[in-house]
Design an enzyme around this catalytic site. Structure first.
Site, PDB file in Angstrom:
ATOM      1  N   ASN A 210       0.857  -1.195   0.000  1.00  0.00           N
ATOM      2  CA  ASN A 210       0.000   0.000   0.000  1.00  0.00           C
ATOM      3  C   ASN A 210       0.888   1.238   0.000  1.00  0.00           C
ATOM      4  O   ASN A 210       2.113   1.148  -0.042  1.00  0.00           O
ATOM      5  CB  ASN A 210      -0.950  -0.024   1.201  1.00  0.00           C
ATOM      6  CG  ASN A 210      -0.192  -0.099   2.503  1.00  0.00           C
ATOM      7  OD1 ASN A 210       0.557   0.806   2.847  1.00  0.00           O
ATOM      8  ND2 ASN A 210      -0.338  -1.204   3.222  1.00  0.00           N
ATOM      9  N   PHE A 323      -4.812   3.262  14.851  1.00  0.00           N
ATOM     10  CA  PHE A 323      -5.136   4.239  13.811  1.00  0.00           C
ATOM     11  C   PHE A 323      -6.324   3.718  13.026  1.00  0.00           C
ATOM     12  O   PHE A 323      -6.578   2.508  12.999  1.00  0.00           O
ATOM     13  CB  PHE A 323      -3.942   4.450  12.873  1.00  0.00           C
ATOM     14  CG  PHE A 323      -3.054   5.573  13.315  1.00  0.00           C
ATOM     15  CD1 PHE A 323      -2.260   5.432  14.438  1.00  0.00           C
ATOM     16  CD2 PHE A 323      -3.030   6.775  12.629  1.00  0.00           C
ATOM     17  CE1 PHE A 323      -1.448   6.471  14.863  1.00  0.00           C
ATOM     18  CE2 PHE A 323      -2.224   7.821  13.033  1.00  0.00           C
ATOM     19  CZ  PHE A 323      -1.431   7.674  14.164  1.00  0.00           C
TER      20      PHE A 323
HETATM   21  O1  PMT Z   1       2.875   6.072   6.536  1.00  0.00           O
HETATM   22  P1  PMT Z   1       2.344   7.402   6.048  1.00  0.00           P
HETATM   23  O2  PMT Z   1       2.542   7.587   4.574  1.00  0.00           O
HETATM   24  O3  PMT Z   1       2.877   8.543   6.861  1.00  0.00           O
HETATM   25  O4  PMT Z   1       0.745   7.397   6.237  1.00  0.00           O
HETATM   26  C1  PMT Z   1       0.199   7.377   7.521  1.00  0.00           C
HETATM   27  C2  PMT Z   1      -0.964   6.383   7.625  1.00  0.00           C
HETATM   28  C3  PMT Z   1      -2.110   6.854   6.754  1.00  0.00           C
HETATM   29  C4  PMT Z   1      -0.526   4.984   7.186  1.00  0.00           C
HETATM   30  C5  PMT Z   1      -1.362   6.342   9.146  1.00  0.00           C
HETATM   31  O5  PMT Z   1      -1.751   7.616   9.551  1.00  0.00           O
HETATM   32  C6  PMT Z   1      -2.500   5.343   9.377  1.00  0.00           C
HETATM   33  O6  PMT Z   1      -3.669   5.641   9.254  1.00  0.00           O
HETATM   34  N1  PMT Z   1      -2.129   4.083   9.748  1.00  0.00           N
HETATM   35  C7  PMT Z   1      -3.070   2.956   9.854  1.00  0.00           C
HETATM   36  C8  PMT Z   1      -3.402   2.451   8.483  1.00  0.00           C
HETATM   37  C9  PMT Z   1      -4.362   1.272   8.522  1.00  0.00           C
HETATM   38  O7  PMT Z   1      -3.973   0.190   8.190  1.00  0.00           O
HETATM   39  O8  PMT Z   1      -5.556   1.545   8.988  1.00  0.00           O
HETATM   40  P2  PMT Z   1      -6.758   0.470   9.119  1.00  0.00           P
HETATM   41  O9  PMT Z   1      -7.951   1.307   9.373  1.00  0.00           O
HETATM   42  O10 PMT Z   1      -6.758  -0.436   7.946  1.00  0.00           O
HETATM   43  O11 PMT Z   1      -6.356  -0.377  10.387  1.00  0.00           O
HETATM   44  C10 PMT Z   1      -6.771  -0.026  11.701  1.00  0.00           C
HETATM   45  C11 PMT Z   1      -5.704  -0.332  12.701  1.00  0.00           C
HETATM   46  O12 PMT Z   1      -5.472  -1.752  12.782  1.00  0.00           O
HETATM   47  C12 PMT Z   1      -4.348   0.322  12.437  1.00  0.00           C
HETATM   48  O13 PMT Z   1      -3.827   0.777  13.671  1.00  0.00           O
HETATM   49  C13 PMT Z   1      -3.515  -0.843  11.872  1.00  0.00           C
HETATM   50  O14 PMT Z   1      -2.121  -0.678  12.203  1.00  0.00           O
HETATM   51  C14 PMT Z   1      -4.106  -2.040  12.612  1.00  0.00           C
HETATM   52  N2  PMT Z   1      -4.018  -3.323  11.886  1.00  0.00           N
HETATM   53  C15 PMT Z   1      -4.677  -3.506  10.707  1.00  0.00           C
HETATM   54  C16 PMT Z   1      -4.636  -4.752  10.075  1.00  0.00           C
HETATM   55  C17 PMT Z   1      -3.879  -5.778  10.673  1.00  0.00           C
HETATM   56  N3  PMT Z   1      -3.783  -6.967  10.100  1.00  0.00           N
HETATM   57  N4  PMT Z   1      -3.240  -5.561  11.825  1.00  0.00           N
HETATM   58  C18 PMT Z   1      -3.302  -4.362  12.444  1.00  0.00           C
HETATM   59  O15 PMT Z   1      -2.683  -4.167  13.499  1.00  0.00           O
END
Ligand code: PMT
Length: 413
Positions: A210, A323
């Site tokens: 991504n 996040f």
């Molecule tokens: O890296 P940059 O270019 O600076 O961009 C920043 C960002 C947009 C990546 C950052 O601000 C952000 O939003 N990070 C989380 C991205 C994400 O995967 O979001 P999500 O809504 O899909 O996931 C929710 C949360 O679960 C996140 O904390 C993620 O780390 C966590 N997760 C998701 C899937 C997984 N298999 N394991 C996880 O721990």
């Protein structure tokens, strides 16, 4: 990474013989990684030329409060917003008095009024002027308001007097500036941060990933270290440098990130999941490069383990910050993640592209976040990821301390 990397410093130079040292100070700050923009008062230009300051800072020098060109580019409000620190060095007796009275009739005065960043002054004046009760009262007032007063040093002065009033030497000032960013709000706390994308292998040369650059997570790791925490950064593939005082473990896939997190997470007090972890990965990564023999191809994908939810489920779990990267219904989706992953805090950002096709959240140097917790929220406006990270770390530190009944040591002010 250097101690002042990613730090934006507005340096105000006022009328004092010590202004000649400001050029060297800029060099020291730049060498420590800072980006410096200089504002000179009219009397400062009697002691050193704007051209010199432009050459050493690499940026145009700002002088006039109302300057049509600057207003279109970087006027006083933009400069104030840009600044992570406003430092006045040298700060003359007159400039201290102006600060006390909140005078906004010069560019420097207006920037000081508009800035929400910390302010610091390095006084420089004749010893009798420094000892005068008016100056001493001004300094006491500024300190009460939270301004950092760096120096002055004692010694021989340009006018032939000896005593207190010399501006600190550029080396000493640069070192003091570095420590101004150390807040101490997470002293003694262990923080684990995940950052960047993951790469899920399709075959030996291809993967699914991504647009995460890691900038947000790295900025958080850096801000946590500045707050005094012991920081472990678990990073997907990025081209970023490891922040100062941060330990880093590199991983590639979601599975490797899961393993790295779980092999170390015990004993950590705060977990921040800023990584963009793949939700799905190819069930089977082919051992050899896939040939393009057919017009279409399909991949069977399986869900990855949710790292955040798995850490939340631990018996002795850390304080959990997740996040949420959302394209629609930011609050509703973020609050769902807060509940589903049993988080203490969720920081939500809008991702995708704006109307002009510029990336939102991912890749960019700036971002905006809305942070939600049970019964509350706080919105952080558009700013650099470094500034955002510092604000978020302060919020996390304060909520973490409240929840654990930790009184903030007096010395941290
Ligand atoms: O890296 P940059 O270019 O600076 O961009 C920043 C960002 C947009 C990546 C950052 O601000 C952000 O939003 N990070 C989380 C991205 C994400 O995967 O979001 P999500 O809504 O899909 O996931 C929710 C949360 O679960 C996140 O904390 C993620 O780390 C966590 N997760 C998701 C899937 C997984 N298999 N394991 C996880 O721990």
């Amino acid at each position: 990474m250097k101690r002042l990397t990613n730090k934006h410093i507005v340096l105000g130079v006022t009328g004092s013989i010590a202004a000649y040292k400001s050029a060297d100070l800029v060099r020291k700050l730049v060498a420590a990684g800072a980006e410096v923009r200089v504002i000179m008062t009219p009397s400062a230009t009697e002691f050193i030329t704007p051209l010199t300051m432009q050459a050493v800072s690499g940026n145009p020098v700002h002088q006039a409060l109302l300057d049509e060109e600057a207003e279109a580019g970087m006027g006083h409000i933009q400069l104030a917003r840009w600044a992570d620190l406003v430092l006045i060095a040298p700060a003359s007796a007159d400039s201290l008095s102006r600060l006390v009275h909140g005078r906004g009739d010069t560019l420097l005065g207006a920037v000081c009024l508009a800035a929400s960043s910390p302010l610091a002054v390095a006084p420089a004046m004749n010893q009798a002027m420094w000892k005068d009760p008016a100056t001493q009262e001004n300094v006491a007032t500024l300190k009460e308001r939270g301004l950092h007063v760096l120096g002055p040093a004692e010694g021989e002065q340009a006018c032939g007097d000896t005593g207190p009033g010399r501006m600190l030497e550029p080396d000493d000032l640069a070192r003091e500036v570095e420590t101004l960013f150390d807040t101490g709000t997470l002293a003694g706390v262990k923080v684990m941060v995940t950052a960047g994308p993951t790469q899920e292998a399709i075959d030996p040369v291809r993967f699914i990933s991504n647009r995460s650059s890691g900038k947000m997570g790295y900025a958080l790791a850096e801000a946590a270290a500045e707050a005094g925490a012991e920081v472990l950064l678990i990073s997907g593939p990025t081209s970023l440098q490891t922040p100062d005082r941060v330990q880093r473990v590199d991983v590639r896939s979601a599975e490797q990130m899961y393993d790295a997190v779980h092999s170390d997470v015990e004993g950590y007090n705060i977990f921040i999941g800023a990584a963009a972890v793949a939700d799905y990965r190819p069930i089977e990564a082919k051992a050899s490069k896939i040939k393009k023999d057919s017009d279409t191809m399909s991949l069977e994908m399986g869900k990855t383990e949710d790292i955040l939810a798995s850490v939340s489920a631990l018996k002795h779990r850390p304080y959990m910050v997740g996040f949420a990267a959302e394209t629609d219904e930011l609050e509703a989706n973020a609050r769902k993640k807060l509940e589903a992953k049993r988080l203490d805090i969720v920081a939500a950002n809008q991702v995708g592209e704006d109307a002009e096709g510029k990336p939102l959240g991912f890749e960019s140097d700036e971002n905006t976040l809305t942070v939600f917790w049970q019964g509350g929220s706080e919105a952080f406006p558009y700013m650099s990821k470094s500034q955002l990270a510092r604000a978020l770390i302060e919020l996390i530190a304060s909520r973490y301390r409240n929840e654990h009944n930790i009184i903030r040591p007096e010395s941290f002010g």
